[in-house]
Design an enzyme around this catalytic site. Structure first.
Site, PDB file in Angstrom:
ATOM      1  N   HIS A  91       1.802   2.030  -3.495  1.00 42.14           N
ATOM      2  CA  HIS A  91       0.763   2.833  -4.157  1.00 42.14           C
ATOM      3  C   HIS A  91       0.897   4.296  -3.740  1.00 42.14           C
ATOM      4  O   HIS A  91       0.800   5.212  -4.560  1.00 42.14           O
ATOM      5  CB  HIS A  91      -0.630   2.364  -3.727  1.00 42.14           C
ATOM      6  CG  HIS A  91      -1.112   1.109  -4.394  1.00 42.14           C
ATOM      7  ND1 HIS A  91      -1.135   0.963  -5.763  1.00 42.14           N
ATOM      8  CD2 HIS A  91      -1.622  -0.039  -3.889  1.00 42.14           C
ATOM      9  CE1 HIS A  91      -1.643  -0.238  -6.050  1.00 42.14           C
ATOM     10  NE2 HIS A  91      -1.931  -0.866  -4.942  1.00 42.14           N
TER      11      HIS A  91
ATOM     12  N   GLU B 212       0.831  -1.215   0.000  1.00 46.67           N
ATOM     13  CA  GLU B 212       0.000   0.000   0.000  1.00 46.67           C
ATOM     14  C   GLU B 212       0.865   1.264   0.000  1.00 46.67           C
ATOM     15  O   GLU B 212       0.520   2.253  -0.634  1.00 46.67           O
ATOM     16  CB  GLU B 212      -0.967   0.004   1.191  1.00 46.67           C
ATOM     17  CG  GLU B 212      -1.965  -1.159   1.189  1.00 46.67           C
ATOM     18  CD  GLU B 212      -2.798  -1.299  -0.086  1.00 46.67           C
ATOM     19  OE1 GLU B 212      -2.956  -0.307  -0.819  1.00 46.67           O
ATOM     20  OE2 GLU B 212      -3.256  -2.425  -0.365  1.00 46.67           O
TER      21      GLU B 212
END
Ligand SMILES: [Zn+2]
Length: 620
Positions: free
Chosen positions: A410, A407
């Protein structure tokens, strides 16, 4: 994209979860574990007034209709106004969805979410005229306007994409009819969702003396059970429950395939796959090369299954033997461990990346720990002009560390693109969205392999990496091949019912798992699995998981090997956001996804991992 960690192979007792596993660096302040949303809105009341203000401004957007073609300046004025409104809308949407996911029980969160949903409809109908109007201007006029007005430059990619779609856009009357039929066309997916989530009576099982209702979440957990008899019982019961509705699932999925095939014809595409990939200018060759190369690489997948059989000490191998972990590890990682490991693993990405990651980690934009009412899984969401937000459910096992690295991959992609691009071209396409996240996972995995203190730890890491490649490369490629086969059948006018889908899927399961060669026995009862995969209702989507891990591995390996230019190419790719079409952006970074080489490298990597594991096992 949301990551839904499905396998919780390593069950951790938190009581034993005291051993710290991160590098023994001097620790700074512990990371904040709940997020501060004030970069978006200081208070919920501010959100509400911003929503009302945007609603009040929507008529101004509608009033722009018919003005874009008047002059270069009016095109710019119109597009600038829509950009600004779009950013306001995004802030409202993201805030509503993020607050909802932290506590789904909260009535104010639910209400805000509903209001954001209504606003979505109203905002998009206020600008529904936009794409047809751009297309009606034509290429020559748009080119002349772009030349005359430098301020249009940031809109150039949007204009080009809109014009590119013109030959696939039908008359206003037909588009209107299709839009009006939209709810009817999408009802098929709703039927599937309700059948699967609400109406199916999931079987009750007793596992380890405990009564369990075997829905899909429980299935995801119990299929990893160390006792083979339990796994078989779980598979029999779960696919038995789904199999009762083979006819209904056949009709719903058949309808989606038929709808897609018909729509491709209506919109002048040679095939449904060309239509899906055409939306982002991905050549069909990318899809077909992935499927062909995965198929060629099956001997490597079969080698993995044989290794798995050996490590689990089984006399033979069945489909229910895929999920238990090869090596179990009782190690616990705190959130700060996860951050320290991610920072250490991404060091090869350079100082600038590291500095940005450190600053953003400290910005307090992460909601990290499980809580009552909180949604499951993990995601990253961002709004231009604010730092990226990361949502986790950190549980302490290695998979949580991997999700953390994913994450934050990202988040860094978002932060780097936002820093380099104007708002209009900062958003990146789905085709490249999972590369930065998966590349961080690969870097973490390589780092952990290098740091492993014991043989068992190293085997755990290698086994984890291997299983990730099976699940993300081979399994998704197999799904991709199933979609090609069902769509091909529909294009040939074949009637697709549940029985036929099961036949098509069964053949693929047997090919991929080496049934004929005696590698793994595929019991016919499990060939209903296609009905369990919701992604098939979004045609030609899942292949991107396989292409993403392929690209991520390519970049991570080149960067770790310090190949000249590799790191710069990669960071430039992240910084390009959505300013270049995704296939071309990867090509610019030195990676052609329509050629066999990157896929062959994935298979080579799996073989290399197994070479290493076999060596360690021989010396165990
Ligand atoms: Zn992701």
């Amino acid at each position: 994209m949301k990551t839904l960690p499905l396998s919780r192979a390593v069950a951790l007792s938190l009581a034993t979860a005291l051993a710290l596993a991160a590098p023994a660096a001097v620790r700074a302040e512990p990371l904040p574990t709940t997020w501060n949303l004030s970069p978006l809105f200081a208070t919920p009341a501010d959100w509400e007034s911003a929503r009302k203000a945007l609603l009040a401004d929507l008529p101004k957007l509608t009033a722009l209709k018919g003005s874009l073609g008047k002059s270069a300046k009016s095109l710019r004025t119109g597009l600038d106004a829509i950009s600004a409104a779009n950013l306001r809308f995004e802030r409202l949407r993201v805030y509503a969805s993020m607050t909802q996911s932290t506590d789904n029980r909260d009535a104010a969160n639910q209400e805000r979410s509903n209001l954001a949903g209504q606003l979505d409809g109203e905002y998009h109908s206020a600008i529904a005229w936009l794409e047809p109007e751009i297309q009606s201007l034509g290429e020559a006029k748009v080119a002349a306007f772009l030349k005359a007005e430098p301020g249009l430059k940031k809109h150039a990619e949007h204009l080009r994409n809109s014009l590119r779609q013109a030959r696939h856009t039908l008359s206003a009357e037909t588009e209107g009819a299709l839009a009006a039929l939209g709810p009817v066309r999408s009802a098929t997916g709703d039927v599937r969702t309700l059948l699967f989530n609400a109406d199916t009576k999931w079987p009750e099982l007793t596992v380890d003396g405990k009564a369990e209702r075997l829905d899909s979440t429980k299935y995801g957990l119990l299929r990893q059970h160390p006792d083979r008899a339990v796994r078989k019982q779980v598979f029999d019961a779960f696919f038995g429950a789904i199999g009762q509705y083979e006819n209904t699932y056949g009709v719903t999925l058949g309808n989606v395939v038929q709808d897609d095939t018909t729509m491709a014809k209506l919109r002048h595409y040679p095939s449904a796959v060309a239509m899906s990939l055409g939306a982002e200018e991905i050549p069909e060759a990318v899809y077909r090369t992935l499927v062909a190369e995965a198929h060629k690489g099956l001997p490597t997948l079969h080698r993995y299954f044989k290794l798995r059989q050996k490590m689990l000490g089984l006399p033979d191998l069945h489909y229910y033997d895929i999920y238990p972990a090869l090596v179990t590890q009782n190690k616990a990682y705190s959130l700060d461990d996860a951050a320290a490991l991610t920072l250490a693993a991404t060091k090869p990405l350079g100082e600038d990346y590291q500095a940005l990651l450190k600053t953003t980690l400290k910005a307090g934009t992460m909601h990290a720990m499980p809580a009552p009412g909180k949604s499951g899984g993990a995601y990253q969401d961002g709004v231009y002009g604010a730092p990226p937000f990361v949502f986790l459910n950190h549980q302490g096992e290695f998979e949580s560390v991997s999700t953390f690295a994913h994450e934050w991959g990202h988040a860094m992609h978002t932060a780097i693109a936002n820093r380099a691009q104007p708002y209009e071209t900062a958003g990146y396409s789905l085709f490249i969205a999972e590369i930065a996240s998966t590349a961080n996972e690969v870097l973490l995995s390589q780092y952990m392999q290098g740091q492993a203190a014991t043989k068992e730890e190293k085997l755990f890491q290698l086994g984890y990496a291997l299983e990730r490649l099976r699940g993300t490369f081979f399994r998704q490629a197999m799904f991709g091949e199933f979609e090609l086969n069902t769509h091909d059948a529909a294009a040939k006018g074949e009637a697709l019912n549940g029985k036929r889908m099961t036949e098509l899927y069964c053949q693929l399961l047997k090919d991929y798992h080496g049934d004929a060669a005696g590698v793994m026995k595929i019991d016919p009862a499990y060939c209903q699995e296609w009905a369990f995969i919701p992604h098939f209702y979004r045609p030609f989507y899942v292949y991107q998981y396989a292409t993403s891990i392929t690209a991520a591995l390519h970049f991570a390996e080149d960067i770790l090997a310090a190949k000249p230019g590799a790191r710069d190419n990669y960071l430039k790719l992240l910084a390009s956001g959505g300013s270049v079409a995704p296939y071309q952006a990867l090509k610019n970074a030195g990676l052609d996804m329509a050629t066999p080489a990157p896929y062959q490298a994935v298979i080579h990597r799996m073989d290399a991992i197994m070479d290493e594991m076999e060596k360690l096992l021989a010396a165990r």
